[in-house]
Scaffold this active site. Structure first.
Site, PDB file in Angstrom:
ATOM      1  N   LEU A 137     -13.934 -38.988  -8.464  1.00 45.58           N
ATOM      2  CA  LEU A 137     -13.976 -37.803  -7.782  1.00 45.58           C
ATOM      3  C   LEU A 137     -12.974 -37.487  -6.894  1.00 45.58           C
ATOM      4  O   LEU A 137     -12.921 -36.288  -6.506  1.00 45.58           O
ATOM      5  CB  LEU A 137     -15.423 -37.589  -7.016  1.00 45.58           C
ATOM      6  CG  LEU A 137     -16.758 -37.714  -8.099  1.00 45.58           C
ATOM      7  CD1 LEU A 137     -17.726 -37.790  -7.004  1.00 45.58           C
ATOM      8  CD2 LEU A 137     -16.786 -36.688  -8.843  1.00 45.58           C
TER       9      LEU A 137
ATOM     10  N   ASP B 269     -11.607 -50.833  -9.060  1.00 55.21           N
ATOM     11  CA  ASP B 269     -11.117 -50.123 -10.388  1.00 55.21           C
ATOM     12  C   ASP B 269      -9.758 -49.382 -10.106  1.00 55.21           C
ATOM     13  O   ASP B 269      -9.691 -48.700  -9.235  1.00 55.21           O
ATOM     14  CB  ASP B 269     -12.411 -49.309 -10.900  1.00 55.21           C
ATOM     15  CG  ASP B 269     -11.959 -48.454 -12.067  1.00 55.21           C
ATOM     16  OD1 ASP B 269     -11.735 -49.245 -13.174  1.00 55.21           O
ATOM     17  OD2 ASP B 269     -11.508 -47.372 -12.222  1.00 55.21           O
TER      18      ASP B 269
ATOM     19  N   ASP C 167     -15.487 -42.777 -17.071  1.00 56.64           N
ATOM     20  CA  ASP C 167     -14.224 -43.223 -16.439  1.00 56.64           C
ATOM     21  C   ASP C 167     -13.544 -41.747 -16.212  1.00 56.64           C
ATOM     22  O   ASP C 167     -12.484 -41.724 -16.413  1.00 56.64           O
ATOM     23  CB  ASP C 167     -13.317 -43.985 -16.968  1.00 56.64           C
ATOM     24  CG  ASP C 167     -12.200 -44.557 -16.554  1.00 56.64           C
ATOM     25  OD1 ASP C 167     -11.994 -44.322 -15.143  1.00 56.64           O
ATOM     26  OD2 ASP C 167     -11.224 -45.254 -17.022  1.00 56.64           O
TER      27      ASP C 167
ATOM     28  N   HIS D 219     -15.076 -50.311 -18.511  1.00 55.67           N
ATOM     29  CA  HIS D 219     -14.460 -49.793 -19.891  1.00 55.67           C
ATOM     30  C   HIS D 219     -13.974 -50.845 -20.679  1.00 55.67           C
ATOM     31  O   HIS D 219     -12.876 -50.935 -20.857  1.00 55.67           O
ATOM     32  CB  HIS D 219     -13.175 -48.864 -19.446  1.00 55.67           C
ATOM     33  CG  HIS D 219     -12.494 -49.345 -18.062  1.00 55.67           C
ATOM     34  ND1 HIS D 219     -12.017 -50.547 -18.175  1.00 55.67           N
ATOM     35  CD2 HIS D 219     -12.056 -48.840 -17.131  1.00 55.67           C
ATOM     36  CE1 HIS D 219     -11.348 -50.409 -16.982  1.00 55.67           C
ATOM     37  NE2 HIS D 219     -11.391 -49.537 -16.341  1.00 55.67           N
TER      38      HIS D 219
END
Length: 433
Positions: free
Chosen positions: A60, A151, A304, A231
């Protein structure tokens, strides 16, 4: 503010057709022939009712990178894609590695009102991989953080990774690993294989992902803690997760919509919309991750969603940023890659895009069945239509979608969050929380 809503004739997760009555943010009744003269009626003939989608992997960008996205614009994109909850990744500025930052993100999500925003805390201070962040403080904060990830960066030091797994075990937290050996991917530009060799681009080998996953499932087994793999993208990674689950290791894994559909052949045009981390892989990998999702080896689909300003994508390939926006298109891509191919049913979609991500992230009030007494978090989806995905379908701040001008099935018609509409007739609506 929640309203009385009567959904008439929806197909509940691909099964029976029923009416759904909502009041005060709760599903009051599910049945046939329901009436309520005070309720707003939604004719759901031909629509599939899914429990509101939950994304365990969303960027975000706020605080710090508001040129790419904000919590308001990102959750508007989420609602447009049928999501009622998103987990916000910590690579912000400042990094979400303290209780203060995650509480700020939580408050901004509450103020926006389009979806629940559940912050993810960084594993290490500044995502630098050197020392653990304030995991306990974030867990006990108002944000109630239960998922931690660096991440964008792999927790490469095995001792740091072990300590993180040990620490979160005390409050049933989970470490979500970005599996990428940084030494094996120095200078890498795309998947290592025949296409990279033809194009002369530095390759990103599958083993860079697989070796970290193999190490971490063994660490999770040794510690007796929870590991989540972000992922996942290669056939070898699917094999390792399958082996680990058979062994009884407490590991879960996600796959992105783009790794279910797109291959490294698209890189031939040097269009930076297709530059992503981990990179688009071979056709064989795409087929393997589809099979892994279908047989339960891979637990969930996560977007993602990674927005970037246009200048970070409309440049030469080597200088372009990694990442794709994906919230608005995710359900349609899963429809194309998994439902139309017969590999998943709509009840499976509800599991991998709502129930299981909510469970992995310990997010109460989401992923619950469409049944009386449950929170009113519902997505109504029309599977019968097809359309070309356009810039106008994007509701966030960035437009770096790999699906522009691509024909995709389906449309999110209505999204209901906390008993009120955030999307009606395919369009975002103002929310009155």
């Amino acid at each position: 503010m929640s309203e009385r809503i009567l959904i008439s004739g929806a197909q509940i997760e691909g099964g029976a057709v029923a009416d759904i009555l909502i009041a005060d943010g709760t599903i009051v009744e599910v049945g046939t022939g329901l009436t309520d003269k005070d309720a707003r009626r939604i004719d759901a003939d031909g629509l599939v009712a899914l429990r509101g989608l939950v994304d365990l992997h969303t960027h975000l960008r706020e605080p710090g990178y508001e040129a790419s996205e904000t919590i308001l614009t990102g959750t508007r994109a989420a609602a447009a894609g049928g999501f009622t909850a998103v987990f916000a990744m910590p690579n912000t500025s400042p990094v979400a590695d303290t209780a203060g930052v995650v509480e700020q993100e939580l408050a901004l999500g509450e103020a926006a009102g389009y979806a629940t925003v559940q912050p993810i805390g960084a594993v290490t201070v500044g995502q630098k991989g050197e020392r653990l962040a304030e995991l306990g403080a974030m867990a006990s904060s108002r944000a109630n953080v239960r998922v931690f990830s660096d991440d964008g960066f792999c927790v490469f030091d095995p001792l740091i990774m072990r300590r993180a797994l040990e620490y979160v075990k005390s409050f049933n937290g989970v470490i979500a690993q970005h599996a990428q050996d940084p030494r094996l991917t120095e200078g890498a530009q795309m998947n290592e294989g025949a296409v990279s060799a033809e194009l002369g681009l530095a390759g990103w080998p599958a083993v860079a992902e697989e070796s970290i996953i193999a190490r971490d499932v063994l660490l999770a087994e040794h510690v007796g803690s929870r590991l989540h793999v972000c992922h996942l993208s290669t056939a070898g990674s699917v094999d390792i997760i399958r082996w680990a689950k058979k062994r009884g290791i407490n590991v879960t894994a996600e796959v992105t919509p783009h790794h279910l559909l797109l291959t490294d052949e698209l890189v031939r045009g040097y269009d930076a919309r297709y530059k992503v981390n981990p990179p688009l892989r071979r056709h064989e990998d795409v087929m393997a991750v589809r099979e892994g999702l279908a047989d339960g080896t891979i637990d969930i689909v996560a977007t993602d969603h990674a927005p970037h300003p246009s200048e970070n994508k409309t440049c030469e390939w080597s200088a372009a940023a990694n990442g794709m926006v994906g919230l608005e298109s995710a359900l349609r891509v899963v429809h194309a890659s998994m439902v139309e191919t017969g590999m998943l049913g709509w009840d499976d979609v509800a599991r991998v895009m709502s129930a299981t991500p909510a469970r992995i992230g310990s997010l109460a009030g989401h992923g619950t069945p469409i049944a009386a007494g449950q929170p009113a978090e519902i997505t109504l989806y029309d599977p019968s239509v097809r359309g070309t995905f356009q810039v106008g379908d994007l509701r966030g701040r960035s437009v770096n979608s790999p699906y522009l001008d691509t024909e995709l099935p389906g449309q999110v018609r209505f999204t209901i969050h906390r008993g009120y509409l955030t999307v009606a007739d395919g369009e975002l609506v103002g929310v009155n929380k």
